[in-house]
Motif scaffolding. Structure first.
Motif, PDB file in Angstrom:
ATOM      1  N   ALA A  11      76.917  33.156  47.172  1.00 18.00           N
ATOM      2  CA  ALA A  11      75.669  33.615  47.800  1.00 18.00           C
ATOM      3  C   ALA A  11      75.800  35.071  48.273  1.00 18.00           C
ATOM      4  N   PRO A  12      75.996  35.996  47.343  1.00 20.58           N
ATOM      5  CA  PRO A  12      76.228  37.385  47.750  1.00 20.58           C
ATOM      6  C   PRO A  12      75.064  38.000  48.525  1.00 20.58           C
ATOM      7  N   ASN A  13      73.836  37.654  48.186  1.00 21.01           N
ATOM      8  CA  ASN A  13      72.694  38.226  48.906  1.00 21.01           C
ATOM      9  C   ASN A  13      72.671  37.772  50.359  1.00 21.01           C
ATOM     10  N   ALA A  14      72.952  36.509  50.590  1.00 23.85           N
ATOM     11  CA  ALA A  14      72.985  35.998  51.965  1.00 23.85           C
ATOM     12  C   ALA A  14      74.119  36.654  52.749  1.00 23.85           C
ATOM     13  N   LEU A  15      75.286  36.735  52.142  1.00 22.45           N
ATOM     14  CA  LEU A  15      76.433  37.303  52.849  1.00 22.45           C
ATOM     15  C   LEU A  15      76.288  38.803  53.061  1.00 22.45           C
ATOM     16  N   GLU A  16      75.522  39.478  52.210  1.00 27.04           N
ATOM     17  CA  GLU A  16      75.258  40.894  52.439  1.00 27.04           C
ATOM     18  C   GLU A  16      74.441  41.066  53.719  1.00 27.04           C
ATOM     19  N   LYS A  17      73.532  40.145  53.990  1.00 26.88           N
ATOM     20  CA  LYS A  17      72.754  40.190  55.238  1.00 26.88           C
ATOM     21  C   LYS A  17      73.671  39.961  56.443  1.00 26.88           C
ATOM     22  N   MET A  19      76.832  40.613  56.540  1.00 31.03           N
ATOM     23  CA  MET A  19      77.657  41.813  56.678  1.00 31.03           C
ATOM     24  C   MET A  19      76.861  42.986  57.239  1.00 31.03           C
ATOM     25  N   GLY A  20      75.558  43.021  56.984  1.00 36.06           N
ATOM     26  CA  GLY A  20      74.721  44.056  57.591  1.00 36.06           C
ATOM     27  C   GLY A  20      74.727  43.947  59.109  1.00 36.06           C
ATOM     28  N   LEU A  21      74.602  42.717  59.608  1.00 30.90           N
ATOM     29  CA  LEU A  21      74.678  42.525  61.052  1.00 30.90           C
ATOM     30  C   LEU A  21      76.079  42.845  61.560  1.00 30.90           C
ATOM     31  N   GLU A  22      77.086  42.508  60.781  1.00 30.04           N
ATOM     32  CA  GLU A  22      78.468  42.831  61.164  1.00 30.04           C
ATOM     33  C   GLU A  22      78.640  44.346  61.305  1.00 30.04           C
ATOM     34  N   ARG A  23      78.080  45.106  60.385  1.00 27.54           N
ATOM     35  CA  ARG A  23      78.164  46.571  60.485  1.00 27.54           C
ATOM     36  C   ARG A  23      77.473  47.062  61.762  1.00 27.54           C
ATOM     37  N   TYR A  24      76.336  46.466  62.092  1.00 28.40           N
ATOM     38  CA  TYR A  24      75.641  46.843  63.324  1.00 28.40           C
ATOM     39  C   TYR A  24      76.522  46.549  64.544  1.00 28.40           C
ATOM     40  N   VAL A  25      77.083  45.350  64.583  1.00 30.97           N
ATOM     41  CA  VAL A  25      77.897  44.911  65.724  1.00 30.97           C
ATOM     42  C   VAL A  25      79.123  45.812  65.892  1.00 30.97           C
ATOM     43  N   ARG A  26      79.714  46.230  64.801  1.00 35.01           N
ATOM     44  CA  ARG A  26      80.900  47.094  64.886  1.00 35.01           C
ATOM     45  C   ARG A  26      80.578  48.448  65.503  1.00 35.01           C
ATOM     46  N   LYS A  27      79.311  48.851  65.455  1.00 37.91           N
ATOM     47  CA  LYS A  27      78.895  50.132  66.030  1.00 37.91           C
ATOM     48  C   LYS A  27      78.206  49.950  67.387  1.00 37.91           C
TER      49      LYS A  27
END
Length: 147
Positions: A11-17, A19-27
């Motif tokens: 489910a790459p599309n779901a996991l990309e979402k 990971m998008g939140l993960e990128r936000y959280v890291r910042k």
């Protein structure tokens, strides 16, 4: 139990979402060391051995979280290691993780806002939601802590 399958491939599309939140959280504007403690505490509540291992051995060690902070995390409320600002964020993390039992009352919200502005509050909520999502993914997909 072994990992059941590679859900990133399935489910790459779901996991990309995710990971998008993960990128936000890291910042996020929240202190990185304290964010790791939040992630670890939520993972303890959820019983996610994979995330507990990752946030103890990886994140916490890299960020030089003290052994006392790690040992006293489960009993943060009775500890004098954590500041009132940290304690209210950990309280929020526990209540959000157990939201159907505890909820986030106006009183708790007001307590959090005494220490955190609107942006910091949103970032706390996103950090807590993100680690809850990772815990639920890891547990449901059979991820186990590696030695």
């Amino acid at each position: 139990m072994k990992n059941r399958f590679n859900y990133f491939k399935v489910a790459p599309n779901a996991l990309e979402k995710v990971m998008g939140l993960e990128r936000y959280v890291r910042k996020a504007v929240i202190d990185k060391k304290f964010a790791e403690l939040i992630k670890l505490r939520v993972s303890q509540i959820n019983g996610c051995s994979y995330c507990i291992n990752m946030h103890t051995k990886g994140g916490a060690k890299k960020l030089k979280v003290t052994n006392d902070q790690l040992v006293q995390l489960k009993n943060w409320n009775a500890s004098d290691i954590y500041s009132p600002k940290e304690k209210v964020a950990l309280h929020l993390a526990e209540n959000m993780t157990l939201i159907s039992e505890k909820g986030v009352s106006d009183e708790l919200y007001d307590q959090v806002r005494e220490h955190y502005d609107e942006k910091e509050y949103v970032d706390l909520v996103m950090i807590i939601n993100q680690i809850n999502m990772w815990n639920r993914l890891s547990i449901s997909m059979g991820n186990q802590a590696s030695e």
